[in-house]
Enzyme design. Structure first.
Site: not given
Ligand code: GLA
Length: 486
Positions: A136, A201
């Site tokens: 990430d 997301d």
């Molecule tokens: C980010 C990523 C998600 C997930 C979260 C975890 O938002 O894009 O897919 O992994 O972090 O905190």
């Protein structure tokens, strides 16, 4: 293809949840259909290291599973996942802090990233037995790092770890599209295969068991799904081995209807996007499960060229025809997507799909049946999607011969176009080529080995306009490029 813990369990993830999800994946038909990775996302580790910099995890969250195992050892869960014939995935951040500094629930945790520990951490993942790592970008963004630089260093750490353990560690880049990863992620750090997230997301996690006001108000809408698809289209960057990641799937989760599930599955399959299901697998309805395991949709997804679709027509605002070029000559997967509130009758112009005359056959993927006539009229209900496989004859391509290190003057006059690169690679291993074009295309192409004098082909999508392909790197002989102007 697989399952990821984040969308439905966020940071309450633990051994019991992962075991239950893995068992379900192994027994509900998904494993048989090809879903194989079980990925533990954020929340498995809260930033604690020992004096030597090794991860320290909560022993209650990750206890021994089988006799002889120690509590607090991540190798336990990886071995459990392997015992079901599945592959195990884990998660970290490219920066110093991870996303736990903005927790989904519970307190904040700093230092949940791998920066400063790349070699150590990726070797540890591999030694524990993990086969996949999602990396990430929360800490990278916080400290204003360069994605291209950090992810190349990580790719090198992964390659070193693979050499030490002999185990492949699949690299999933999660930088949300903030620094245009489609330009640098394909082949970053000379890696042979990778995926990169193209946007934020799809939705914040929907954890059904938490029952707090924040989680209770989260409901998925068509806009969440369509926006991830729209943001994720970078077809020039995607070839065999390198894929745009439209985000983990939300099939069957709160707010998803049958029509929206169909839209989601159809668009992800058409895009050859990673199918990482983020739902609670124990709660999938028979209808959702049958979409996820539809072999004909999965065959489109798994097509050897793995390309994204081209939008060939929008006969009315919000009613769109998308076609994906496939590795079998004359075959396309076609989506008719209706984003509007009214049903639509759509007439497909076969010429726009690069076909000579009418197709020989049409196959309705959802209903698994051949359509009786090759009549080009398709009806699509409001907010729904029809998926059809079309077989016909390709209109003749324009052929471009390869010079030693380039192919010049390539024309895609009307729109982004499908092309096929012919090559020979007798090195016995994958050769990664860098390709650049005057029109902004900068990408990598992985060329799988070919046998004897036989030529191999890979598919690509050229941007509209004039392109010139310059190959850097050696080991493979480029023969020619066929461009199919659609
Ligand atoms: C980010 C990523 C998600 C997930 C979260 C975890 O938002 O894009 O897919 O992994 O972090 O905190």
């Amino acid at each position: 293809m697989g399952w990821n813990s984040w969308n439905s369990f966020a940071n309450i993830v633990n051994s019991q949840i992962v075991q239950q999800q893995a068992q379900t994946l192994a027994s509900n038909g998904m494993k048989k259909a090809g879903y194989e990775y079980v990925v533990i996302d954020e929340g498995w580790w809260l930033g604690k290291r020992d004096g030597a910099g090794n991860f320290v995890v909560d022993a209650k969250q990750w206890p021994a599973i089988r006799p002889g195992e120690k509590d607090g050892d991540m190798a336990n869960i990886a071995a459990y996942i392997h015992s079901l014939g599945l592959k195990a995935g884990i998660y970290t951040d490219a920066g110093i802090d991870g996303c736990s500094m903005y927790p989904d629930s519970g307190p904040k945790y700093l230092n949940t990233g791998s920066e400063g520990h790349y070699d150590q951490d990726f070797l540890q993942f591999s030694k524990w037995g993990f086969d996949y790592v999602k990396v990430d970008w929360c800490g990278g963004a916080k400290n204003k790092r360069s994605g291209a630089v950090q992810y190349a260093q990580i790719a090198h750490a992964i390659q070193k770890a693979e050499k030490t353990t002999g185990r492949k560690l699949y690299f999933s880049i999660c930088e949300w599209g903030s620094q245009n990863p489609w330009f640098w992620a394909p082949g970053v750090g000379e890696i042979e295969s990778t995926i990169w997230r193209t946007g934020g997301d799809i939705i914040p996690p929907v954890v059904e068991s938490l029952h707090d006001a924040e989680h209770d108000k989260r409901v998925i809408t068509a806009a969440n799904v369509l926006e991830s698809f729209d943001n994720g289209l970078h077809p020039e960057a995607q070839h065999t081995g390198y894929y745009n990641d439209l985000d983990m799937m939300v099939m069957g989760m709160r707010g998803m209807t049958d029509a929206l599930d169909r839209t989601h599955m159809g668009l992800w399959a058409l895009s050859s996007a990673p199918l990482m299901v983020g739902s609670d697998l124990t709660r999938l309805s028979p209808a959702t499960l049958s979409l996820l395991t539809n072999e004909e949709a999965l065959a489109i997804h798994n097509d050897a060229y793995g390309l994204q679709p081209i939008k060939v027509d929008e006969p009315a605002a919000g009613v769109q025809i998308w076609a994906k070029p496939m590795a079998i000559a004359g075959r396309r997967a076609v989506v008719v997507l209706n984003r509007t509130d009214a049903s639509a009758q759509v007439n497909i112009d076969w010429k726009k799909l690069g076909l000579k005359g009418s197709p020989k056959s049409l196959r309705d993927v959802w209903n698994k049946q051949d359509l009786a006539s090759v009549d080009a009229t398709v009806s699509v209900p409001a907010h729904d999607l029809v998926l059809v496989v079309v077989d016909g004859e390709d209109a003749a391509p324009a052929e471009y011969a390869a010079h030693e290190t380039s192919i010049t003057g390539i024309q895609a006059p009307f729109r982004a176009s499908f092309a096929q690169l012919h090559y020979a690679n007798t090195t016995g291993h994958i050769v990664v080529l860098r390709m650049k074009s005057m029109s902004g295309l900068s990408t990598a192409i992985a060329l799988p080995p070919t046998a004897g004098s036989e030529a191999g082909t890979v598919g690509l999508i050229l941007p509209k306009g004039t392109a010139e392909l310059l190959f850097e790197g050696q080991g493979a002989a480029i023969r020619k490029l066929d461009v199919f102007a659609w």
